[in-house]
Design a protein around this motif. Structure first.
Motif, PDB file in Angstrom:
ATOM      1  N   ILE A 119      10.983  16.683 -30.760  1.00  0.00           N
ATOM      2  CA  ILE A 119      10.913  17.390 -29.475  1.00  0.00           C
ATOM      3  C   ILE A 119      10.836  16.394 -28.322  1.00  0.00           C
ATOM      4  CG2 ILE A 119       9.432  18.930 -28.098  1.00  0.00           C
ATOM      5  CD1 ILE A 119       8.876  20.354 -30.847  1.00  0.00           C
ATOM      6  N   GLY A 120      10.301  15.220 -28.619  1.00  0.00           N
ATOM      7  CA  GLY A 120      10.311  14.129 -27.642  1.00  0.00           C
ATOM      8  C   GLY A 120       9.738  14.518 -26.299  1.00  0.00           C
ATOM      9  N   GLN A 121      10.487  14.201 -25.249  1.00  0.00           N
ATOM     10  CA  GLN A 121      10.027  14.467 -23.884  1.00  0.00           C
ATOM     11  C   GLN A 121      10.519  15.823 -23.380  1.00  0.00           C
ATOM     12  OE1 GLN A 121       7.581  12.267 -23.397  1.00  0.00           O
ATOM     13  NE2 GLN A 121       8.311  11.680 -21.386  1.00  0.00           N
ATOM     14  N   ASP A 123       9.615  18.739 -23.710  1.00  0.00           N
ATOM     15  CA  ASP A 123       8.620  19.702 -23.224  1.00  0.00           C
ATOM     16  C   ASP A 123       8.075  19.287 -21.858  1.00  0.00           C
ATOM     17  OD1 ASP A 123       7.417  17.501 -24.315  1.00  0.00           O
ATOM     18  OD2 ASP A 123       5.682  18.557 -25.101  1.00  0.00           O
ATOM     19  N   VAL A 124       8.258  18.011 -21.502  1.00  0.00           N
ATOM     20  CA  VAL A 124       7.727  17.522 -20.228  1.00  0.00           C
ATOM     21  C   VAL A 124       8.715  17.761 -19.082  1.00  0.00           C
ATOM     22  CG1 VAL A 124       7.114  15.415 -18.983  1.00  0.00           C
ATOM     23  CG2 VAL A 124       6.203  15.809 -21.252  1.00  0.00           C
ATOM     24  N   TYR A 125       9.990  17.586 -19.382  1.00  0.00           N
ATOM     25  CA  TYR A 125      10.981  17.733 -18.320  1.00  0.00           C
ATOM     26  C   TYR A 125      11.191  19.201 -17.978  1.00  0.00           C
ATOM     27  CZ  TYR A 125      12.057  12.925 -19.529  1.00  0.00           C
ATOM     28  OH  TYR A 125      11.957  11.582 -19.769  1.00  0.00           O
ATOM     29  N   PRO A 126      11.451  19.472 -16.692  1.00  0.00           N
ATOM     30  CA  PRO A 126      11.733  20.862 -16.338  1.00  0.00           C
ATOM     31  C   PRO A 126      13.003  21.335 -17.045  1.00  0.00           C
ATOM     32  CG  PRO A 126      11.813  19.446 -14.400  1.00  0.00           C
ATOM     33  CD  PRO A 126      11.526  18.568 -15.553  1.00  0.00           C
ATOM     34  N   PRO A 127      12.941  22.467 -17.707  1.00  0.00           N
ATOM     35  CA  PRO A 127      14.097  22.875 -18.506  1.00  0.00           C
ATOM     36  C   PRO A 127      15.270  23.387 -17.671  1.00  0.00           C
ATOM     37  CG  PRO A 127      12.330  24.476 -18.685  1.00  0.00           C
ATOM     38  CD  PRO A 127      11.813  23.376 -17.848  1.00  0.00           C
ATOM     39  N   GLN A 147       6.911  24.914 -15.425  1.00  0.00           N
ATOM     40  CA  GLN A 147       6.038  24.668 -16.561  1.00  0.00           C
ATOM     41  C   GLN A 147       6.653  25.247 -17.826  1.00  0.00           C
ATOM     42  OE1 GLN A 147       3.022  23.173 -15.320  1.00  0.00           O
ATOM     43  NE2 GLN A 147       3.340  22.377 -17.358  1.00  0.00           N
ATOM     44  N   ALA A 148       6.909  24.392 -18.807  1.00  0.00           N
ATOM     45  CA  ALA A 148       7.518  24.906 -20.027  1.00  0.00           C
ATOM     46  C   ALA A 148       6.475  25.505 -20.947  1.00  0.00           C
ATOM     47  CB  ALA A 148       8.264  23.794 -20.736  1.00  0.00           C
ATOM     48  N   GLU A 149       5.282  24.931 -20.987  1.00  0.00           N
ATOM     49  CA  GLU A 149       4.236  25.445 -21.856  1.00  0.00           C
ATOM     50  C   GLU A 149       2.879  24.918 -21.390  1.00  0.00           C
ATOM     51  OE1 GLU A 149       4.531  24.027 -25.841  1.00  0.00           O
ATOM     52  OE2 GLU A 149       5.062  22.027 -25.200  1.00  0.00           O
ATOM     53  N   LYS A 153      -1.232  21.655 -24.307  1.00  0.00           N
ATOM     54  CA  LYS A 153      -0.397  21.465 -25.490  1.00  0.00           C
ATOM     55  C   LYS A 153       0.523  20.259 -25.297  1.00  0.00           C
ATOM     56  CE  LYS A 153       2.161  24.536 -28.536  1.00  0.00           C
ATOM     57  NZ  LYS A 153       2.690  25.887 -28.631  1.00  0.00           N
ATOM     58  N   MET A 154       1.038  20.138 -24.090  1.00  0.00           N
ATOM     59  CA  MET A 154       1.894  18.982 -23.804  1.00  0.00           C
ATOM     60  C   MET A 154       1.114  17.691 -23.953  1.00  0.00           C
ATOM     61  SD  MET A 154       4.403  19.674 -20.666  1.00  0.00           S
ATOM     62  CE  MET A 154       3.740  21.001 -19.744  1.00  0.00           C
ATOM     63  N   GLY A 157       0.797  16.886 -27.679  1.00  0.00           N
ATOM     64  CA  GLY A 157       2.057  16.558 -28.346  1.00  0.00           C
ATOM     65  C   GLY A 157       2.319  17.491 -29.511  1.00  0.00           C
ATOM     66  N   HIS A 158       3.514  17.404 -30.051  1.00  0.00           N
ATOM     67  CA  HIS A 158       3.915  18.340 -31.098  1.00  0.00           C
ATOM     68  C   HIS A 158       3.864  17.701 -32.481  1.00  0.00           C
ATOM     69  CE1 HIS A 158       5.416  21.665 -28.592  1.00  0.00           C
ATOM     70  NE2 HIS A 158       5.519  20.719 -27.696  1.00  0.00           N
TER      71      HIS A 158
ATOM     72  N   LYS B 119       5.581  16.563 -12.338  1.00  0.00           N
ATOM     73  CA  LYS B 119       4.633  16.068 -13.338  1.00  0.00           C
ATOM     74  C   LYS B 119       4.782  14.543 -13.432  1.00  0.00           C
ATOM     75  CE  LYS B 119       6.396  18.874 -16.611  1.00  0.00           C
ATOM     76  NZ  LYS B 119       7.062  20.032 -16.054  1.00  0.00           N
ATOM     77  N   ARG B 129       2.083  11.366 -27.304  1.00  0.00           N
ATOM     78  CA  ARG B 129       0.973  11.569 -26.389  1.00  0.00           C
ATOM     79  C   ARG B 129      -0.313  10.816 -26.723  1.00  0.00           C
ATOM     80  NH1 ARG B 129       4.088  15.908 -24.509  1.00  0.00           N
ATOM     81  NH2 ARG B 129       6.035  14.802 -24.662  1.00  0.00           N
ATOM     82  N   ARG B 267      -3.171  18.718 -32.943  1.00  0.00           N
ATOM     83  CA  ARG B 267      -1.813  19.292 -32.924  1.00  0.00           C
ATOM     84  C   ARG B 267      -1.791  20.658 -33.605  1.00  0.00           C
ATOM     85  NH1 ARG B 267      -1.155  14.246 -32.049  1.00  0.00           N
ATOM     86  NH2 ARG B 267       0.708  13.491 -30.988  1.00  0.00           N
ATOM     87  N   THR B 270      -3.398  23.316 -31.335  1.00  0.00           N
ATOM     88  CA  THR B 270      -2.562  23.801 -30.221  1.00  0.00           C
ATOM     89  C   THR B 270      -1.419  24.660 -30.757  1.00  0.00           C
ATOM     90  OG1 THR B 270      -1.384  21.704 -30.240  1.00  0.00           O
ATOM     91  CG2 THR B 270      -3.052  21.976 -28.550  1.00  0.00           C
ATOM     92  N   ASP B 279       3.060  31.256 -25.775  1.00  0.00           N
ATOM     93  CA  ASP B 279       3.355  30.836 -24.401  1.00  0.00           C
ATOM     94  C   ASP B 279       4.468  31.709 -23.867  1.00  0.00           C
ATOM     95  OD1 ASP B 279       1.926  28.407 -23.686  1.00  0.00           O
ATOM     96  OD2 ASP B 279       2.863  27.564 -25.463  1.00  0.00           O
ATOM     97  N   SER B 282       9.033  29.225 -20.081  1.00  0.00           N
ATOM     98  CA  SER B 282       9.366  29.133 -18.668  1.00  0.00           C
ATOM     99  C   SER B 282      10.470  30.122 -18.323  1.00  0.00           C
ATOM    100  CB  SER B 282       9.818  27.721 -18.370  1.00  0.00           C
ATOM    101  OG  SER B 282      10.659  27.275 -19.397  1.00  0.00           O
ATOM    102  N   TYR B 351      -2.738  30.589 -20.911  1.00  0.00           N
ATOM    103  CA  TYR B 351      -3.288  29.236 -21.056  1.00  0.00           C
ATOM    104  C   TYR B 351      -4.800  29.277 -21.316  1.00  0.00           C
ATOM    105  CZ  TYR B 351       1.103  27.426 -19.084  1.00  0.00           C
ATOM    106  OH  TYR B 351       2.403  27.115 -18.841  1.00  0.00           O
TER     107      TYR B 351
END
Lengths: 534, 467
Positions: A119-121, A123-127, A147-149, A153-154, A157-158, B119, B129, B267, B270, B279, B282, B351
């Motif tokens: 999943i990498g980054q 989840d951080v970037y705006p989709p 906000q994706a989630e 949780k971000m 990490g996954h 962000k 993370r 992990r 969550t 969730d 978005s 959340y």
């Protein structure tokens, strides 16, 4: 070869008889299946809601298109011959090129076929982005899509397959190989074994081969199986090639750890000491070194906070004029005003853009200009502008002001870009110090979920955004209302994923290093084994 | 325990101390941990002061821009809007929590409400993370590892060396032996941690002149939390050392526990929270906003015109004592506020529910409990984030209402100046007081106390069984 084969069979039986093999298989199966299913669940939920969102967003534009068709028909039939030069009437707004924000659809970076594995980054970037303003950092995210989630949780990490491979796999390798010969050396059995017509290297080779076969066999089988169960779409993004590279990178990483285990075993210490040394190596190479390198990269090349860019832009807006809708347009009457100066500069820099004089040939509708007597309207009084419709005046002022703001914030933006590139380049270079970082870079690149892929997406959004603005600005300045056929020509965003050849070209250094690291550790291990025969 | 036991305890503790300080592995591990802790403290403090100054300055500049933007109608002024900045608490230098993943400012502008923008994590080098080098990660993830390293061989090594029975045959009470060993392991760790803790606390307090009471209270609770956490880890480590057959077995078991506590369960917790309270993605929210917008009706100008003529019983719009454009904007604001309030409530209530699940998971992994308490005290948790977002939402509504009402009822309509802009009060957000934080972190405190009690009981039982 014969003794090797015999030792191999013996080791294989030993591993199964003491329950080690079964335990490893069970733990690997649970970890890999959980990781793949969790990753797939995340991507699937994002994908399905993305499709629904894009459909409803298109539906919203389609409603405006229908309205445009209806109103255009009235104009074509001669039933509507005059419209106000500005209106927020929903029957009229789909005709205005200056209301392009109502017609725009989000720019979305589609998930690649392998995104669920790392999943990498992503989840951080705006989709999704709605490109309203020029400049990479001023794209507005789609309303409420920022906000994706859950940020908590971000932050954690996954638990995706990349996490399992980066952190867990080395621990499994250490677990099965910290005691390749150490116990037997301590108990004296090793001397007895190598008194037979078999070398120490052959013994170690047989043991490493058995463990490698078991571990990597399980990793590959469970990964392929879990991926197949999650119905990966093999038709897109050259997925089979990417997946093959993905698995090859993991194999190289595992072999590196096996090589390290051989090196540690060859030093002739006891099993507890070996375990301790290998656990320390894991801690340093997997946790501490990457963290230290990140720390170094962000400390040496700090990227300025984006609030600085936002502030620079706010200052630029203050200098060019806050209210362009009314006061900005009115300033056109004064040839020495700030707005007039900006407009003149803009037209001089863009000789292809011209203000057309309505009524235009073939345009049946006339603009009803605002009444002079109303003080609150946005009517200009000077000879030059008094008969120019608001559509043209507003868009010209808007474009001129936007171009001026872009120039004013360019130094801040360039500084930001420079630091961003330096930080990322340093990080990419330093990743050669840690196999974990190399693997992560390779996996997220192949999965299309890392910063480099996102940067490409942003570049594409920027290009599309400029094409979009030009398309509507030309129509506004020509005072041309939008017609139904224009809706098919809107330059909507289409994401172009990176070809695998380009990814490999960019990653060849990392891939080569990943391939060389196990060769180096394994070769060193066997050389050391030759030096310490018992 | 009689006073006669103290010399024995002191002797045992001194012996442990000497052994640990002679142990090269411990010296190296301590050095590395201390370096990481010092670097993360300095970096955290530097970043905090920089961001705090930047935000304070930016907030002042925003106010100046708002007041000095010139003459214009209220609606264009609302389009210009105001950036509002979340204040940084001094403790965020130790734990920036979710801050890199949410951003810390938002633009309040016309028509729509936004979530936080930009962000910081978007611009940093890609990271798994756990690779964040903050004091919190150092204390929550690396310190337990150091404690494990310091204590795993504490009892089991005596057995392996064959000195175990000799010790007991000297007539030393098992409890004294246990206490002596525990003190012996704790002292070197305190030796490492105390200078950093004192210097860090002083630095934080010196820069908290305006909220000294609140900050010192937060620091005290945070310190207490970490002490309890470290004692819990120490208790588990000594228990493993008592029960294990070999130091290798003790170390392996403790490393697995560490991995599960620090890397695995967070992990899984969550993920579980996401399953129990999915969730709203978005795109779900964006879809909901569009659907609500399509199904809502904002009155058109002709409709408002008819209504006003009927309401004021006049013949034409020219006789109505209000400005129709202002009335239109007020109606549009009413509809948009409803749409966005619903969307944002969906997001934040999910959340908060997920946060509760994660706090409950602290019963399985004490690191989660400590993490939750630490983020709350640092003002870098979801609860504080929501509190700020709510405050900003109310502020935005108030701001837009003042401007739209001026446009509707202040005749004649037209451009306004500083007099109107000053009617919008300065943005002055205060983070929730410590008692609110303590209330929301109740589950985490309970989980941590549960773990501490469990570790103490386990240690006692193991000692009774083994000694």
């Amino acid at each position: 070869v014969k003794p090797l084969r015999a030792l191999f069979r013996l080791e294989w039986r030993n591993l199964w008889s003491d329950g080690t093999a079964a335990t490893i298989l069970l733990m690997l199966a649970v970890s890999i299946l959980y990781a793949v299913f969790t990753g797939a669940h995340f991507i699937r939920s994002q994908e399905s809601t993305l499709q629904t969102f894009l459909a409803i967003e298109k539906h919203e534009v389609d409603i405006r298109r229908e309205q445009n068709i209806t109103t255009t028909a009235l104009i074509d039939q001669g039933k509507l011959t005059e419209i106000a030069e500005w209106s927020n009437d929903p029957k009229i707004t789909p005709l205005w090129p200056s209301w392009d924000f109502q017609l725009q659809r989000s720019a979305v970076q589609r998930f690649s076929a392998l995104a669920f594995l790392a999943i990498g980054q992503s989840d951080v970037y705006p989709p999704g982005l709605k490109p309203y303003s020029p400049g990479r950092y001023f794209k507005e995210t789609v309303v409420s899509v920022e906000q994706a989630e859950n940020p908590a949780k971000m932050m954690t990490g996954h638990f995706d397959l990349a996490f399992a491979m980066l952190y867990l796999l080395p621990l499994f390798v250490i677990g099965v190989s910290y005691d390749l010969i150490a116990s037997e050396r301590e108990s004296g059995l090793l001397a007895l074994i190598i008194s037979q017509p078999v070398s120490l290297r052959t013994v170690v080779l047989a043991r490493v081969l058995v463990r490698t076969l078991l571990l990597l066999g399980a990793v590959l089988t469970f990964s392929i199986g879990a991926t197949a169960l999650n119905a990966m779409d093999w038709r897109h993004d050259q997925a089979p090639v990417r997946f093959a590279l993905w698995l090859s990178a993991i194999c190289a990483y595992a072999l590196f750890w096996f090589g390290l285990a051989i090196v540690v075993n060859a030093r002739g210490k006891g099993p507890a000491s070996n375990a301790m040394i290998l656990a320390s190596c894991w801690l340093v190479l997997v946790l501490l070194l990457p963290a230290a390198i990140r720390f170094g990269a962000t400390s040496m090349f700090p990227v300025p906070p984006r609030s600085e860019l936002r502030n620079a832009k706010r200052d630029a807006i203050m200098q060019t004029g806050v209210d362009l809708w009314e006061q900005g347009v009115k300033e056109l009457d004064d040839p020495d005003s700030r707005t007039s100066r900006l407009v003149n500069e803009f037209l001089a820099e863009n000789p292809n853009l011209n203000l057309a004089e309505p009524p235009l040939d073939g345009q049946e509708v006339r603009f009803r200009l605002f009444d002079y007597s109303e003080p609150e309207n946005v009517r200009n009084r000077s000879q030059k502008w008094r008969n120019v419709p608001y559509l043209q005046r507003f868009e010209l002022v808007n474009a001129a002001r936007t171009a001026a703001i872009e120039k004013m914030i360019k130094p801040a933006q360039d500084h930001f870009d420079r630091q961003y590139r330096r930080q990322h380049s340093f990080f990419a270079m330093a990743s050669y110090l840690s196999p974990q970082m190399l693997l992560e870079r390779v996996l997220t690149n192949l999965s299309g979920t890392n910063a480099e892929q996102h940067d490409r997406f942003l570049e594409q959004v920027e290009t599309q955004h400029r094409a979009w603005k030009l398309f509507f600005l030309q129509r506004s300045l020509a005072a041309r209302l939008l017609r139904p056929e224009d809706f098919d020509r809107f330059p909507y965003f289409k994401y172009e994923p990176q070809e695998i050849e380009d990814i490999v070209n960019r990653l060849w250094g990392a891939l080569a290093a990943l391939a060389l690291m196990p060769i180096f550790t394994i070769a060193t291990g066997f050389v050391l084994l030759g030096k310490h025969s018992t | 325990m009689g006073t006669g036991a103290w010399p024995i305890i002191r002797t045992i503790a001194r012996k442990e101390w000497v052994e640990m300080m002679r142990d090269a592995r411990f010296r190296w591990a301590s050095g590395v941990t201390l370096t990481i802790l010092a670097a993360s403290l300095i970096s955290g403090w530097h970043q905090f002061s920089e961001m705090r100054d930047l935000h304070e300055r930016a907030q002042r500049e925003e106010r100046d821009r708002w007041l000095n933007k010139g003459v214009m109608n209220g609606h264009p002024a609302m389009h210009f809007g105001v950036f509002v900045y979340k204040p940084y608490l001094p403790l965020s230098s130790l734990d920036d929590g979710i801050a890199p993943y949410v951003g810390s400012y938002m633009l309040l502008e016309a028509h729509e409400q936004k979530l936080f923008q930009d962000k910081p994590a978007e611009d940093r080098v890609p990271m798994r993370r756990i690779g964040e080098m903050t004091a919190a990660v150092c204390l929550q993830v690396f310190m337990p590892l150091l404690i494990i390293l310091a204590g795993f061989s504490c009892f089991v090594e005596e057995r392996e060396r064959g000195t175990w029975h000799q010790l007991l045959s000297l007539g030393i009470a098992p409890r004294d032996l246990c206490i002596g060993k525990a003190i012996g392991v704790t002292l070197p760790l305190m030796f490492i941690l105390t200078p950093g803790a004192v210097l860090g606390a002083l630095a934080i307090l010196l820069h908290s002149a305006t909220h000294l009471d609140d900050t010192s209270m937060r620091l005290a609770v945070l310190a207490g939390t970490y002490v309890l956490y470290f004692l819990t880890v120490l208790g588990v480590t000594l228990t493993a050392s008592l029960l294990a057959h070999s130091s290798r077995q003790a170390l392996l078991a403790l490393l697995i526990l560490w991995f599960v506590n620090c890397l695995m369960i967070p992990r899984l917790a969550t993920d579980l929270a996401g399953r129990l309270y999915p969730d709203p993605t978005s795109f779900n929210i964006a879809e909901q906003v569009i659907k609500d917008r399509l199904s809502s009706h904002i009155k058109t100008m002709p409709e408002i015109e008819r209504e006003l003529i009927a309401q004021y019983k006049v013949k034409s719009l020219a006789d109505v004592p209000v400005n129709i454009e202002g009335i239109y904007l007020l109606d549009e604001q009413r509809v948009n506020d409803r749409i966005y309030n619903r969307a944002l409530n969906t997001v934040y209530s999910t959340y908060i529910n997920q946060d509760r699940v994660i706090q409950v998971a602290g019963l399985i992994a004490p690191m989660l409990a400590v993490q939750s308490i630490s983020m709350g005290l640092a003002g870098a948790d979801v609860g504080t984030h929501r509190d700020f977002a709510e405050y900003a939402r109310h502020y935005r509504t108030q701001m837009e209402t003042i401007l739209n009402e001026d446009s509707a009822y202040h005749l004649p309509p037209g451009p306004r100046g500083r007099e109107l802009w000053e009617k919008i009060p300065p943005f002055d957000y205060q983070p929730p007081a410590i008692r609110v934080v303590l209330g929301t972190s109740g589950l985490s405190f309970a989980a941590l106390v549960f773990w501490a009690a469990l570790a103490a009981m386990a240690l006692q039982r193991a000692a009774l069984r083994t000694l």
